[in-house]
Design a protein around this motif. Structure first.
Motif, PDB file in Angstrom:
ATOM      1  N   ALA A   1      47.298  42.854  46.158  1.00  0.00           N
ATOM      2  CA  ALA A   1      46.589  41.599  46.440  1.00  0.00           C
ATOM      3  C   ALA A   1      46.024  40.939  45.184  1.00  0.00           C
ATOM      4  CB  ALA A   1      45.452  41.856  47.427  1.00  0.00           C
ATOM      5  N   MET A   2      46.041  41.643  44.045  1.00  0.00           N
ATOM      6  CA  MET A   2      45.400  41.115  42.834  1.00  0.00           C
ATOM      7  C   MET A   2      45.947  39.759  42.375  1.00  0.00           C
ATOM      8  SD  MET A   2      42.778  42.797  42.113  1.00  0.00           S
ATOM      9  CE  MET A   2      42.349  42.377  40.459  1.00  0.00           C
ATOM     10  N   PRO A   3      47.256  39.538  42.350  1.00  0.00           N
ATOM     11  CA  PRO A   3      47.720  38.217  41.907  1.00  0.00           C
ATOM     12  C   PRO A   3      47.183  37.080  42.779  1.00  0.00           C
ATOM     13  CG  PRO A   3      49.536  39.778  41.894  1.00  0.00           C
ATOM     14  CD  PRO A   3      48.364  40.465  42.560  1.00  0.00           C
ATOM     15  N   GLN A   4      47.170  37.275  44.095  1.00  0.00           N
ATOM     16  CA  GLN A   4      46.659  36.240  44.995  1.00  0.00           C
ATOM     17  C   GLN A   4      45.151  36.064  44.814  1.00  0.00           C
ATOM     18  OE1 GLN A   4      47.319  36.939  49.164  1.00  0.00           O
ATOM     19  NE2 GLN A   4      46.616  34.907  49.734  1.00  0.00           N
ATOM     20  N   LEU A   5      44.411  37.163  44.697  1.00  0.00           N
ATOM     21  CA  LEU A   5      42.960  37.070  44.515  1.00  0.00           C
ATOM     22  C   LEU A   5      42.627  36.358  43.201  1.00  0.00           C
ATOM     23  CD1 LEU A   5      41.815  40.599  45.743  1.00  0.00           C
ATOM     24  CD2 LEU A   5      41.551  38.395  46.926  1.00  0.00           C
ATOM     25  N   SER A   6      43.346  36.711  42.146  1.00  0.00           N
ATOM     26  CA  SER A   6      43.097  36.070  40.850  1.00  0.00           C
ATOM     27  C   SER A   6      43.420  34.588  40.879  1.00  0.00           C
ATOM     28  CB  SER A   6      43.909  36.758  39.749  1.00  0.00           C
ATOM     29  OG  SER A   6      43.442  38.070  39.559  1.00  0.00           O
ATOM     30  N   SER A   7      44.473  34.208  41.598  1.00  0.00           N
ATOM     31  CA  SER A   7      44.809  32.785  41.666  1.00  0.00           C
ATOM     32  C   SER A   7      43.795  32.014  42.505  1.00  0.00           C
ATOM     33  CB  SER A   7      46.227  32.567  42.194  1.00  0.00           C
ATOM     34  OG  SER A   7      46.307  32.885  43.565  1.00  0.00           O
ATOM     35  N   MET A   8      43.212  32.665  43.499  1.00  0.00           N
ATOM     36  CA  MET A   8      42.217  32.011  44.351  1.00  0.00           C
ATOM     37  C   MET A   8      40.827  31.952  43.710  1.00  0.00           C
ATOM     38  SD  MET A   8      43.092  33.527  48.141  1.00  0.00           S
ATOM     39  CE  MET A   8      41.726  32.699  48.936  1.00  0.00           C
ATOM     40  N   PHE A   9      40.424  33.046  43.042  1.00  0.00           N
ATOM     41  CA  PHE A   9      39.034  33.176  42.592  1.00  0.00           C
ATOM     42  C   PHE A   9      38.870  33.296  41.082  1.00  0.00           C
ATOM     43  CE2 PHE A   9      39.181  35.209  46.874  1.00  0.00           C
ATOM     44  CZ  PHE A   9      38.438  34.254  47.542  1.00  0.00           C
ATOM     45  N   GLY A  10      39.967  33.401  40.341  1.00  0.00           N
ATOM     46  CA  GLY A  10      39.867  33.560  38.892  1.00  0.00           C
ATOM     47  C   GLY A  10      39.885  35.029  38.496  1.00  0.00           C
ATOM     48  N   GLU A  11      39.775  35.238  37.195  1.00  0.00           N
ATOM     49  CA  GLU A  11      39.819  36.595  36.652  1.00  0.00           C
ATOM     50  C   GLU A  11      38.482  37.295  36.888  1.00  0.00           C
ATOM     51  OE1 GLU A  11      42.320  38.442  35.210  1.00  0.00           O
ATOM     52  OE2 GLU A  11      43.531  36.809  36.008  1.00  0.00           O
ATOM     53  N   HIS A  12      38.489  38.267  37.765  1.00  0.00           N
ATOM     54  CA  HIS A  12      37.298  39.036  38.108  1.00  0.00           C
ATOM     55  C   HIS A  12      37.687  40.484  38.332  1.00  0.00           C
ATOM     56  CE1 HIS A  12      34.415  35.763  38.830  1.00  0.00           C
ATOM     57  NE2 HIS A  12      35.410  35.101  39.383  1.00  0.00           N
ATOM     58  N   THR A  13      36.687  41.323  38.358  1.00  0.00           N
ATOM     59  CA  THR A  13      36.832  42.664  38.912  1.00  0.00           C
ATOM     60  C   THR A  13      36.383  42.533  40.356  1.00  0.00           C
ATOM     61  OG1 THR A  13      36.321  43.644  36.769  1.00  0.00           O
ATOM     62  CG2 THR A  13      36.143  45.073  38.705  1.00  0.00           C
ATOM     63  N   PHE A  14      37.259  42.878  41.287  1.00  0.00           N
ATOM     64  CA  PHE A  14      36.976  42.696  42.713  1.00  0.00           C
ATOM     65  C   PHE A  14      36.551  44.013  43.348  1.00  0.00           C
ATOM     66  CE2 PHE A  14      39.926  39.324  41.596  1.00  0.00           C
ATOM     67  CZ  PHE A  14      39.313  38.217  42.162  1.00  0.00           C
ATOM     68  N   PHE A  15      35.601  43.902  44.266  1.00  0.00           N
ATOM     69  CA  PHE A  15      35.089  45.051  44.999  1.00  0.00           C
ATOM     70  C   PHE A  15      35.189  44.768  46.486  1.00  0.00           C
ATOM     71  CE2 PHE A  15      32.993  44.983  40.935  1.00  0.00           C
ATOM     72  CZ  PHE A  15      33.015  46.303  40.526  1.00  0.00           C
ATOM     73  N   VAL A  16      35.410  45.816  47.277  1.00  0.00           N
ATOM     74  CA  VAL A  16      35.359  45.686  48.729  1.00  0.00           C
ATOM     75  C   VAL A  16      34.349  46.683  49.268  1.00  0.00           C
ATOM     76  CG1 VAL A  16      37.681  44.760  49.118  1.00  0.00           C
ATOM     77  CG2 VAL A  16      37.350  47.220  49.019  1.00  0.00           C
ATOM     78  N   ASP A  17      33.660  46.269  50.321  1.00  0.00           N
ATOM     79  CA  ASP A  17      32.749  47.154  51.030  1.00  0.00           C
ATOM     80  C   ASP A  17      32.898  46.881  52.511  1.00  0.00           C
ATOM     81  OD1 ASP A  17      31.318  44.808  51.534  1.00  0.00           O
ATOM     82  OD2 ASP A  17      29.616  45.351  50.282  1.00  0.00           O
ATOM     83  N   GLU A  18      31.986  47.413  53.319  1.00  0.00           N
ATOM     84  CA  GLU A  18      32.113  47.278  54.775  1.00  0.00           C
ATOM     85  C   GLU A  18      31.996  45.838  55.259  1.00  0.00           C
ATOM     86  OE1 GLU A  18      27.942  47.659  53.659  1.00  0.00           O
ATOM     87  OE2 GLU A  18      29.605  49.007  53.274  1.00  0.00           O
ATOM     88  N   SER A  19      31.473  44.935  54.416  1.00  0.00           N
ATOM     89  CA  SER A  19      31.345  43.545  54.859  1.00  0.00           C
ATOM     90  C   SER A  19      32.403  42.611  54.277  1.00  0.00           C
ATOM     91  CB  SER A  19      29.942  43.003  54.561  1.00  0.00           C
ATOM     92  OG  SER A  19      29.713  42.986  53.175  1.00  0.00           O
ATOM     93  N   GLY A  20      33.109  43.034  53.226  1.00  0.00           N
ATOM     94  CA  GLY A  20      34.158  42.168  52.701  1.00  0.00           C
ATOM     95  C   GLY A  20      34.384  42.288  51.206  1.00  0.00           C
ATOM     96  N   LEU A  21      34.822  41.169  50.607  1.00  0.00           N
ATOM     97  CA  LEU A  21      35.224  41.102  49.201  1.00  0.00           C
ATOM     98  C   LEU A  21      34.086  40.549  48.360  1.00  0.00           C
ATOM     99  CD1 LEU A  21      37.707  41.298  47.214  1.00  0.00           C
ATOM    100  CD2 LEU A  21      38.042  38.857  47.695  1.00  0.00           C
ATOM    101  N   LYS A  22      33.816  41.198  47.225  1.00  0.00           N
ATOM    102  CA  LYS A  22      32.716  40.812  46.356  1.00  0.00           C
ATOM    103  C   LYS A  22      33.173  40.778  44.896  1.00  0.00           C
ATOM    104  CE  LYS A  22      29.442  41.741  49.651  1.00  0.00           C
ATOM    105  NZ  LYS A  22      30.216  42.042  50.790  1.00  0.00           N
ATOM    106  N   VAL A  23      32.445  40.010  44.083  1.00  0.00           N
ATOM    107  CA  VAL A  23      32.566  40.042  42.630  1.00  0.00           C
ATOM    108  C   VAL A  23      31.157  40.084  42.063  1.00  0.00           C
ATOM    109  CG1 VAL A  23      34.782  38.821  42.505  1.00  0.00           C
ATOM    110  CG2 VAL A  23      32.642  37.519  42.415  1.00  0.00           C
ATOM    111  N   VAL A  24      31.059  40.316  40.770  1.00  0.00           N
ATOM    112  CA  VAL A  24      29.773  40.293  40.084  1.00  0.00           C
ATOM    113  C   VAL A  24      29.813  39.151  39.078  1.00  0.00           C
ATOM    114  CG1 VAL A  24      28.197  41.579  38.586  1.00  0.00           C
ATOM    115  CG2 VAL A  24      29.463  42.779  40.380  1.00  0.00           C
TER     116      VAL A  24
END
Length: 97
Positions: free
Chosen positions: A26-49
């Motif tokens: 999913a990284m290419p799609q996530l990066s194209s949608m949200f930019g260059e980030h380190t992505f995290f997932v937890d019980e509520s969803g997708l997060k970045v810092v």
């Protein structure tokens, strides 16, 4: 914000979230949608810092921002939404050499 491996470990320890590895399909799609980030997932969803200003201290910190919520109870599909600051701050400790 793209985190260093040390920052990723500290974030995982403080949040209890899982980091999505750079090789994740999913990284290419996530990066194209949200930019260059380190992505995290937890019980509520997708997060970045996102970096936060740290006046009068040499500690770096970042605020956790929610980008998507789980769309199903099996935690297999995400529904994106406008970035929402969560109010959760991650503090990055300086590593002593």
């Amino acid at each position: 914000m793209k985190l260093t491996s040390t920052q990723v470990k500290q974030t995982v320890n403080q949040l209890g979230a899982q980091v999505l590895p750079d090789e994740h399909p999913a990284m290419p799609q996530l990066s194209s949608m949200f930019g260059e980030h380190t992505f995290f997932v937890d019980e509520s969803g997708l997060k970045v810092v996102e970096p936060t200003p740290s006046p009068a201290t040499d500690r770096q910190s970042g605020e956790v921002v929610s980008l998507a919520n789980w769309a199903d109870s099996d935690l297999t599909r995400l529904t994106a939404h406008e970035p929402e600051p969560t109010g959760v701050i991650v503090v990055f400790e300086q590593m002593k050499h």
